[in-house]
Design a protein around this motif. Structure first.
Motif, PDB file in Angstrom:
ATOM      1  N   LEU A 229       0.838  -1.204   0.000  1.00 50.88           N
ATOM      2  CA  LEU A 229       0.000   0.000   0.000  1.00 50.88           C
ATOM      3  C   LEU A 229       0.876   1.259   0.000  1.00 50.88           C
ATOM      4  CD1 LEU A 229      -3.251   0.219   0.975  1.00 50.88           C
ATOM      5  CD2 LEU A 229      -2.118   1.338   2.877  1.00 50.88           C
ATOM      6  N   LEU A 230       1.892   1.256   0.859  1.00 53.76           N
ATOM      7  CA  LEU A 230       2.775   2.418   0.967  1.00 53.76           C
ATOM      8  C   LEU A 230       3.604   2.578  -0.316  1.00 53.76           C
ATOM      9  CD1 LEU A 230       3.913   1.959   4.674  1.00 53.76           C
ATOM     10  CD2 LEU A 230       2.431   3.770   3.803  1.00 53.76           C
ATOM     11  N   ALA A 231       4.065   1.452  -0.865  1.00 52.47           N
ATOM     12  CA  ALA A 231       4.880   1.527  -2.082  1.00 52.47           C
ATOM     13  C   ALA A 231       4.061   2.094  -3.239  1.00 52.47           C
ATOM     14  CB  ALA A 231       5.421   0.143  -2.435  1.00 52.47           C
ATOM     15  N   ARG A 232       2.783   1.680  -3.309  1.00 49.94           N
ATOM     16  CA  ARG A 232       1.907   2.206  -4.367  1.00 49.94           C
ATOM     17  C   ARG A 232       1.746   3.711  -4.204  1.00 49.94           C
ATOM     18  NH1 ARG A 232      -2.008  -1.764  -2.883  1.00 49.94           N
ATOM     19  NH2 ARG A 232      -1.280  -3.665  -3.869  1.00 49.94           N
ATOM     20  N   GLY A 233       1.526   4.142  -2.953  1.00 53.33           N
ATOM     21  CA  GLY A 233       1.358   5.581  -2.681  1.00 53.33           C
ATOM     22  C   GLY A 233       2.626   6.351  -3.001  1.00 53.33           C
ATOM     23  N   ALA A 234       3.761   5.792  -2.637  1.00 56.52           N
ATOM     24  CA  ALA A 234       5.047   6.480  -2.823  1.00 56.52           C
ATOM     25  C   ALA A 234       5.389   6.616  -4.306  1.00 56.52           C
ATOM     26  CB  ALA A 234       6.148   5.723  -2.095  1.00 56.52           C
ATOM     27  N   ALA A 235       4.846   5.727  -5.119  1.00 59.34           N
ATOM     28  CA  ALA A 235       5.185   5.718  -6.542  1.00 59.34           C
ATOM     29  C   ALA A 235       4.737   7.000  -7.246  1.00 59.34           C
ATOM     30  CB  ALA A 235       4.554   4.501  -7.221  1.00 59.34           C
ATOM     31  N   ASP A 236       3.660   7.603  -6.774  1.00 60.77           N
ATOM     32  CA  ASP A 236       3.133   8.817  -7.406  1.00 60.77           C
ATOM     33  C   ASP A 236       4.170   9.930  -7.486  1.00 60.77           C
ATOM     34  OD1 ASP A 236       0.702   8.391  -8.354  1.00 60.77           O
ATOM     35  OD2 ASP A 236      -0.418   9.203  -6.633  1.00 60.77           O
ATOM     36  N   GLN A 237       4.975  10.052  -6.416  1.00 58.01           N
ATOM     37  CA  GLN A 237       6.023  11.093  -6.430  1.00 58.01           C
ATOM     38  C   GLN A 237       7.403  10.455  -6.570  1.00 58.01           C
ATOM     39  OE1 GLN A 237       5.488  13.446  -2.853  1.00 58.01           O
ATOM     40  NE2 GLN A 237       3.366  13.832  -3.335  1.00 58.01           N
ATOM     41  N   MET A 238       7.415   9.182  -6.903  1.00 56.10           N
ATOM     42  CA  MET A 238       8.667   8.434  -7.069  1.00 56.10           C
ATOM     43  C   MET A 238       9.586   8.603  -5.848  1.00 56.10           C
ATOM     44  SD  MET A 238       9.293   6.251  -9.154  1.00 56.10           S
ATOM     45  CE  MET A 238       8.281   6.455 -10.599  1.00 56.10           C
ATOM     46  N   LYS A 239       8.960   8.551  -4.657  1.00 52.79           N
ATOM     47  CA  LYS A 239       9.768   8.600  -3.430  1.00 52.79           C
ATOM     48  C   LYS A 239      10.553   7.308  -3.333  1.00 52.79           C
ATOM     49  CE  LYS A 239       6.178  11.022  -0.726  1.00 52.79           C
ATOM     50  NZ  LYS A 239       6.539  12.407  -0.813  1.00 52.79           N
ATOM     51  N   ARG A 240      11.736   7.397  -2.742  1.00 54.04           N
ATOM     52  CA  ARG A 240      12.510   6.183  -2.493  1.00 54.04           C
ATOM     53  C   ARG A 240      11.779   5.351  -1.441  1.00 54.04           C
ATOM     54  NH1 ARG A 240      13.919   8.145  -6.432  1.00 54.04           N
ATOM     55  NH2 ARG A 240      15.972   8.946  -6.956  1.00 54.04           N
ATOM     56  N   VAL A 241      11.849   4.013  -1.537  1.00 58.44           N
ATOM     57  CA  VAL A 241      11.238   3.162  -0.499  1.00 58.44           C
ATOM     58  C   VAL A 241      12.185   2.043  -0.072  1.00 58.44           C
ATOM     59  CG1 VAL A 241       8.762   3.453  -1.019  1.00 58.44           C
ATOM     60  CG2 VAL A 241      10.062   1.751  -2.253  1.00 58.44           C
ATOM     61  N   SER A 242      12.166   1.758   1.227  1.00 58.25           N
ATOM     62  CA  SER A 242      12.793   0.530   1.750  1.00 58.25           C
ATOM     63  C   SER A 242      11.699  -0.217   2.479  1.00 58.25           C
ATOM     64  CB  SER A 242      13.874   0.837   2.779  1.00 58.25           C
ATOM     65  OG  SER A 242      14.939   1.510   2.209  1.00 58.25           O
ATOM     66  N   LEU A 243      11.582  -1.510   2.227  1.00 57.56           N
ATOM     67  CA  LEU A 243      10.485  -2.283   2.813  1.00 57.56           C
ATOM     68  C   LEU A 243      11.017  -3.571   3.428  1.00 57.56           C
ATOM     69  CD1 LEU A 243       8.107  -1.910  -0.268  1.00 57.56           C
ATOM     70  CD2 LEU A 243       7.943  -0.622   1.853  1.00 57.56           C
ATOM     71  N   GLU A 244      10.767  -3.736   4.721  1.00 55.57           N
ATOM     72  CA  GLU A 244      11.098  -4.989   5.424  1.00 55.57           C
ATOM     73  C   GLU A 244       9.772  -5.633   5.758  1.00 55.57           C
ATOM     74  OE1 GLU A 244      13.930  -6.369   6.114  1.00 55.57           O
ATOM     75  OE2 GLU A 244      15.360  -4.785   5.685  1.00 55.57           O
ATOM     76  N   LEU A 245       9.406  -6.694   5.040  1.00 59.62           N
ATOM     77  CA  LEU A 245       8.016  -7.184   5.126  1.00 59.62           C
ATOM     78  C   LEU A 245       7.936  -8.589   5.726  1.00 59.62           C
ATOM     79  CD1 LEU A 245       6.960  -5.745   1.655  1.00 59.62           C
ATOM     80  CD2 LEU A 245       6.912  -4.634   3.887  1.00 59.62           C
ATOM     81  N   GLY A 246       6.850  -9.249   5.449  1.00 61.68           N
ATOM     82  CA  GLY A 246       6.589 -10.547   6.071  1.00 61.68           C
ATOM     83  C   GLY A 246       7.527 -11.642   5.581  1.00 61.68           C
ATOM     84  N   GLY A 247       7.491 -12.766   6.296  1.00 57.21           N
ATOM     85  CA  GLY A 247       8.328 -13.900   5.915  1.00 57.21           C
ATOM     86  C   GLY A 247       7.559 -15.205   6.055  1.00 57.21           C
ATOM     87  N   HIS A 248       8.136 -16.265   5.501  1.00 54.60           N
ATOM     88  CA  HIS A 248       7.497 -17.579   5.609  1.00 54.60           C
ATOM     89  C   HIS A 248       8.640 -18.594   5.600  1.00 54.60           C
ATOM     90  CE1 HIS A 248       4.126 -20.193   5.567  1.00 54.60           C
ATOM     91  NE2 HIS A 248       4.301 -20.662   4.341  1.00 54.60           N
ATOM     92  N   ALA A 249       9.517 -18.451   6.614  1.00 54.05           N
ATOM     93  CA  ALA A 249      10.826 -19.111   6.577  1.00 54.05           C
ATOM     94  C   ALA A 249      10.736 -20.635   6.562  1.00 54.05           C
ATOM     95  CB  ALA A 249      11.646 -18.673   7.778  1.00 54.05           C
ATOM     96  N   PRO A 250      11.404 -21.268   5.591  1.00 53.13           N
ATOM     97  CA  PRO A 250      11.544 -22.730   5.642  1.00 53.13           C
ATOM     98  C   PRO A 250      12.744 -23.094   6.507  1.00 53.13           C
ATOM     99  CG  PRO A 250      12.472 -21.881   3.605  1.00 53.13           C
ATOM    100  CD  PRO A 250      11.975 -20.688   4.371  1.00 53.13           C
ATOM    101  N   PHE A 251      12.641 -24.196   7.224  1.00 51.97           N
ATOM    102  CA  PHE A 251      13.738 -24.710   8.048  1.00 51.97           C
ATOM    103  C   PHE A 251      14.018 -26.108   7.507  1.00 51.97           C
ATOM    104  CE2 PHE A 251      15.821 -26.599  11.629  1.00 51.97           C
ATOM    105  CZ  PHE A 251      16.333 -25.573  12.411  1.00 51.97           C
ATOM    106  N   LEU A 252      15.160 -26.273   6.826  1.00 45.05           N
ATOM    107  CA  LEU A 252      15.428 -27.525   6.115  1.00 45.05           C
ATOM    108  C   LEU A 252      16.377 -28.404   6.920  1.00 45.05           C
ATOM    109  CD1 LEU A 252      16.061 -26.132   2.508  1.00 45.05           C
ATOM    110  CD2 LEU A 252      13.909 -26.615   3.651  1.00 45.05           C
TER     111      LEU A 252
END
Ligand code: NAD
Length: 475
Positions: A229-252
């Motif tokens: 949502l934030l990345a879509r909003g930021a795109a309008d003014q081409m603001k830089r974005v850094s995103l640390e998001l969800g995970g679904h870690a496998p443990f092998l």
């Protein structure tokens, strides 16, 4: 809130309550800010940018170093606030404060190492010089699960780079954020350079962050849904974005692993923060030759875990953050058992000994988990471990990569070639090899695919707050 160097209330005078998830009790009231306060904070950060970015890296470094010393001195005080506000056991909270302070120290040092480059130019009368300059005003949004370290992981590199910042913490954990901003103030961060806007409704603040043209960069840690949502909003003014998001870690746990050693590690990282960490394993893939030994060791450790108030000694399972979090876990466990998963322990809410006042769910283990179950696909963010037996090390790489997430993954094996092949083949950003904690301020942290963009920590982390500028000179 802390805006332009002053602690203040919301213009409306409104406040919102903060709750201890272990007891359901109110522990404080915090200013309920919104768009107006976010705008004022952005303006303050904009006005402060010129002077802050003109200071020498040595001066900025000294302030960050003071903040590091203060945070280290107050380690226990902040950890206690964290346990009461977020629920993790005190020892885990102490570890988090140390991890958080390490970012202040690391970026106090990295501030002085923003080197440029000279590059051989194509013409003899030409010279190329590359500079790195601070991006400008940064707007930051952080989650509740690591309420101190997720803040310093953004604030420290931003300030080191010469940026100014406005931060909105999660509505569940504003008190830890206030502790950190008190430290920044005492360390001598000039007015307007670091601003804190608290609020019960993140939407108007987030909206101001993405639409205000004075903001050059959005940095966010939280769910993939909000990140998009934030990345879509930021795109309008081409603001830089850094995103640390969800995970679904496998443990092998591969064919050549020691399954008992692997189980010991898996328990520690699965139930970290009651399963509410973005790097918690969500799918435990164990080679069929070791699955029995692995499961036996794993379950024997899980049933000894003690849930309760994190301020008490010997507690390793704290509460979940909310009723909604409990419902998500219940839904995943019900779905899995209805489709044939076997419940080896847990699988219910904890209600005895006063735990019914908080959001407690028993540490749970499921075996015979299959790919048609919700838990196989969705991030759990709770204390449920799904065990999946597999036949072939090559197939499991495909199974592990079969997700749109790509944050953390773990490999257990005693075979060096298998470790290297799997390390290279996994499409994840952070990989532990016979290791459950591949994190630290000096190391780049971040995800591939829908787990995010950019890296925090390490020498990469500061470049998220810098623009690259090329100068071509004729001589
Ligand atoms: P969330 O996205 O609901 O909230 C995170 C932050 O975003 C909070 O401050 C919240 O107030 C804010 N927010 C929510 N909606 C918003 C909107 N419309 N506009 C602006 N801001 C908004 O996530 P959460 O449930 O609080 O956090 C858990 C998630 O964070 C998990 O998915 C976890 O994996 C992820 N996480 C990732 C990392 C990482 O480094 N990759 C670290 C910790 C947590």
């Amino acid at each position: 809130m802390f805006i332009n160097g002053e602690w203040c209330q919301a213009e409306s005078g409104k406040k919102f309550g903060v709750i201890n998830p272990a007891t359901g009790e109110g522990i404080g009231d915090v200013a309920d800010g919104g768009q107006v306060e976010a705008e004022r904070a952005i303006q303050a950060a904009h006005s402060a940018f010129g002077d802050w970015s003109s200071m020498t890296a040595y001066e900025r470094s000294e302030i960050l170093y003071k903040a590091y010393k203060l945070m280290s001195t107050r380690r226990e005080e902040i950890a206690r606030t964290m346990t009461v506000e977020q629920g993790k056991p005190l020892r885990a909270a102490m570890n988090e404060v140390k991890y958080g302070a390490d970012f202040l120290l690391w970026y106090a040092e990295e501030a002085k190492r923003v080197y440029g480059e000279t590059i051989p130019a194509p013409r003899g009368d030409q010279r190329f010089i590359v500079l790195h300059q601070p991006i400008g005003v940064v707007a930051a949004i952080t989650p509740w699960n690591y309420p101190a370290s997720m803040i310093t992981r953004k604030v420290a590199p931003a300030l080191a780079a010469g940026c100014t910042i406005v931060l909105k913490p999660a509505e569940a954990t504003p008190l830890c954020a206030m502790e950190i901003f008190k430290i920044l103030e005492e360390a001598g961060v000039p007015k307007g350079v670091a601003n804190l806007v608290t609020g019960s409704d993140p939407k108007p603040i987030g909206e101001e962050f993405v639409t205000n043209p004075l903001v050059s960069k959005i940095t966010f840690t939280g769910s993939t849904e909000t990140g998009k949502l934030l990345a879509r909003g930021a795109a309008d003014q081409m603001k830089r974005v850094s995103l640390e998001l969800g995970g679904h870690a496998p443990f092998l746990v591969l064919k050549d692993a020691d399954p008992v050693f692997a189980a010991k590690g898996a328990v520690l990282v699965k139930y970290l923060n009651t399963g509410q960490a973005c790097i918690c394993p969500n799918r435990l893939f164990v080679h069929k030759s070791g699955v029995e030994a692995f499961t036996k060791e794993f379950v024997s450790r899980v049933i000894k875990m003690r849930a309760g108030n994190g301020l008490e000694q010997g507690i390793n399972i704290g509460p979940l953050v909310s009723e909604k979090a409990i419902e998500k876990v219940e839904r995943q466990v019900e779905d899995a058992t209805s489709k044939g998963a076997e419940l080896l322990c847990g699988g219910h809410r904890l209600m005895d000994d006063g735990l019914d006042r908080g959001y407690y769910y028993a540490p749970t283990v499921l075996s015979n988990v299959t790919s048609d179950m919700l838990i196989y696909r969705e991030e759990t963010f709770g204390p449920v471990a799904p065990i999946i037996a597999f036949d072939d090390d090559d197939d499991v790489l495909e199974m592990a990569n079969d997700t749109h997430y790509g944050l953390a993954a773990y490999i257990y094996t005693q075979n060096l070639s298998a470790a290297m092949r799997t390390f290279e083949g996994l499409r994840f950003g952070i990989i532990g090899i016979n290791d459950i904690n591949p994190t630290g301020a000096a190391a780049p942290f971040g995800g591939q695919k829908e787990s995010g963009l950019g890296r925090e920590g390490g020498h990469e982390g500061i470049f998220e707050y810098l623009e690259t500028k090329l100068g071509g000179f004729s001589v």
